[in-house]
Design an enzyme around this catalytic site. Structure first.
Site, short mmCIF file in Angstrom:
data_model
loop_
_atom_site.label_atom_id
_atom_site.label_comp_id
_atom_site.label_asym_id
_atom_site.label_seq_id
_atom_site.Cartn_x
_atom_site.Cartn_y
_atom_site.Cartn_z
N CYS A 199 0.81 -1.22 0.00
CA CYS A 199 0.00 0.00 0.00
C CYS A 199 0.84 1.27 0.00
O CYS A 199 0.36 2.34 -0.38
CB CYS A 199 -0.94 0.01 1.20
SG CYS A 199 -2.11 -1.37 1.22
N HIS A 220 -3.28 7.46 1.95
CA HIS A 220 -3.66 6.13 1.49
C HIS A 220 -5.08 5.87 1.98
O HIS A 220 -5.40 6.08 3.15
CB HIS A 220 -2.69 5.09 2.06
CG HIS A 220 -3.15 3.69 1.87
ND1 HIS A 220 -3.61 3.21 0.66
CD2 HIS A 220 -3.25 2.64 2.74
CE1 HIS A 220 -3.96 1.94 0.80
NE2 HIS A 220 -3.75 1.58 2.05
N ASN A 261 -10.02 0.06 -0.44
CA ASN A 261 -8.56 0.12 -0.37
C ASN A 261 -8.00 -0.45 -1.67
O ASN A 261 -8.05 -1.65 -1.91
CB ASN A 261 -8.07 -0.69 0.83
CG ASN A 261 -6.57 -0.62 1.03
OD1 ASN A 261 -5.82 -0.23 0.14
ND2 ASN A 261 -6.11 -1.04 2.20
#
Length: 324
Positions: free
Chosen positions: A114, A251, A281
Site C-alpha cells: 500500500c 492512502h 482500499n
C-alpha cells in the site's frame, strides 16, 4: 538553482464493475451498515475477467499523459507500484510500456504494497534530481480482488481494484518551500511486523499466488502512529508545518485511520481528500487515484501544498510533501 520533480499531469482508471457492500451480504455474516461503520467503505470496483493490472495501469497512464499534454515518446522512465503484477516476470511496468506505445527509456516495478506509490514517487524524484531522467510516469495499479479470500469477512470487504498515474518532470526552483514539485520525502520499513499484513503464497514458498491475511487491529494501531510521524518528518525536512498544508491525500485504507491521522496532525477533515467510500482500499493505486479525483473535483489546484502518506505490508510506510 534547484531542480524539482513537478507534477505535469494526473489520471486514473476504474474497472466498470461496481461492487456495493450489499453484494457481500449473501455469502458472509456482514451488512452494509457493519462495513460502513467500521471502514467508511460503501462500494469498490473489481476488474473484469481477463482484465489485468497492466491493463488498468495503461488506461490510467494514457489519462495522465493526456492531462499533461504529452505522448509516450516524451517519457524517459515509467515506474509501476503494484503487488499484483500480471506475471511473476516481466514487470507490469514493461507491459504498460508496450501498451501505451513507449518505445524508449526504461520501466520497472516497485513493490511496497500500500506504500508503493509513495516509494515510487520518491524513486522518480531521485531519478530526476540525479539527472537520470527528465520526465517520469508513475503508476499505482492493483487487482487485489485476485488475492482475496472471499470467505474472510475481515479482509475481503476492504479492497478494490483500480489505477492512478502521475507524470512528473524536471523544473527549476528557487530551493525553498515556495517551489512547485516534490519538496521532501520520508521512507521507512520494519520487516519484524511481516505477520501483520501479508499474502500466504509466493513463488519460492507455495508456488501459488496465495490470499491476503491481516491482523486488522494491530495494523490500525501502527498506521495511525506511523502515518502521523512520517508526515511530520517530511514536513520538517521541507521546513513546513501542518498549518501550511492545503490537502492531505492519504492512502485510502479505512476512514477511521484517515480521520485519526488527520487529528494527530491537527489538520481538519475538510482539508483531507477522501475517496475510500467509493473505491475501498486499492493499495498502491489509492494515492494517485485520490490525487486524480481530487483534481477532477476541483479540490486540488496549482500551488496547493499536499502531503501524501501511506503504510502497507512489510511493514513499509512513508510520505511525500509536494507543491502542486
Amino acid at each position: 538553482m534547484t531542480i524539482r520533480a513537478v507534477v505535469r499531469g494526473v489520471g486514473h482508471y476504474l474497472p466498470e464493475r461496481v461492487v456495493p457492500n450489499s453484494e457481500f451480504e449473501a455469502r458472509l455474516d456482514t451488512s452494509d451498515e457493519w462495513i460502513r461503520s467500521r471502514t467508511g467503505i460503501e462500494r469498490r470496483h473489481f476488474a473484469a475477467e481477463g482484465e489485468t493490472t497492466s491493463d488498468l495501469g495503461a488506461r490510467a497512464a494514457k489519462a495522465a499523459l493526456a492531462d499533461a499534454g504529452l505522448g509516450p515518446e516524451d517519457l524517459d522512465a515509467l515506474i509501476v507500484a503494484t503487488s499484483t503484477a500480471d506475471l511473476t516476470f516481466p514487470s507490469a511496468a514493461t507491459m504498460v510500456q508496450e501498451k501505451i506505445g513507449m518505445r524508449s527509456g526504461f520501466a520497472f516495478d516497485v513493490q511496497a504494497v500500500c506504500a508503493g506509490f509513495v516509494f515510487a514517487l520518491a524513486n522518480a524524484n531521485a531519478l530526476i534530481l540525479s539527472g537520470q531522467a527528465r520526465r517520469v510516469l508513475i503508476i499505482g495499479a492493483e487487482t487485489f480482488s485476485r488475492i482475496l479470500d472471499f470467505d474472510d469477512r475481515a479482509t475481503c470487504v476492504l479492497f478494490g481494484d483500480g489505477a492512478g498515474a502521475v507524470v512528473v518532470e524536471a523544473a527549476k526552483g528557487k530551493g525553498n518551500a515556495t517551489d512547485r514539485g516534490v519538496l521532501a520525502t520520508d521512507l521507512h520499513s520494519d520487516g519484524s511486523h511481516r505477520e501483520l499484513l501479508y499474502v500466504d503464497g509466493g513463488v519460492s514458498t507455495t508456488g501459488t499466488s496465495g490470499h491476503l491475511r491481516m491482523q486488522g487491529n494491530q495494523v490500525f494501531r501502527h498506521a495511525v502512529e506511523k502515518l502521523a510521524e512520517t508526515a511530520h518528518a517530511a514536513l520538517d525536512k521541507a521546513d513546513l508545518t501542518p498549518a501550511d498544508v492545503d490537502w492531505i491525500v492519504p492512502h485510502q485504507a479505512n476512514l477511521r485511520i484517515i480521520t485519526a491521522t488527520a487529528s494527530r496532525m491537527q489538520v481538519p477533515m475538510d482539508r483531507v481528500v477522501v475517496t475510500v467510500q467509493d473505491h475501498g482500499n486499492t493499495s498502491a493505486a489509492s494515492i494517485p487515484l485520490a490525487l486524480s479525483v481530487g483534481k477532477e473535483r476541483g479540490q486540488i489546484k496549482q500551488g496547493d501544498l499536499i502531503v501524501t502518506e501511506a503504510i502497507g505490508g512489510g511493514l513499509s510506510w512513508g510520505s511525500v510533501v509536494l507543491r502542486w
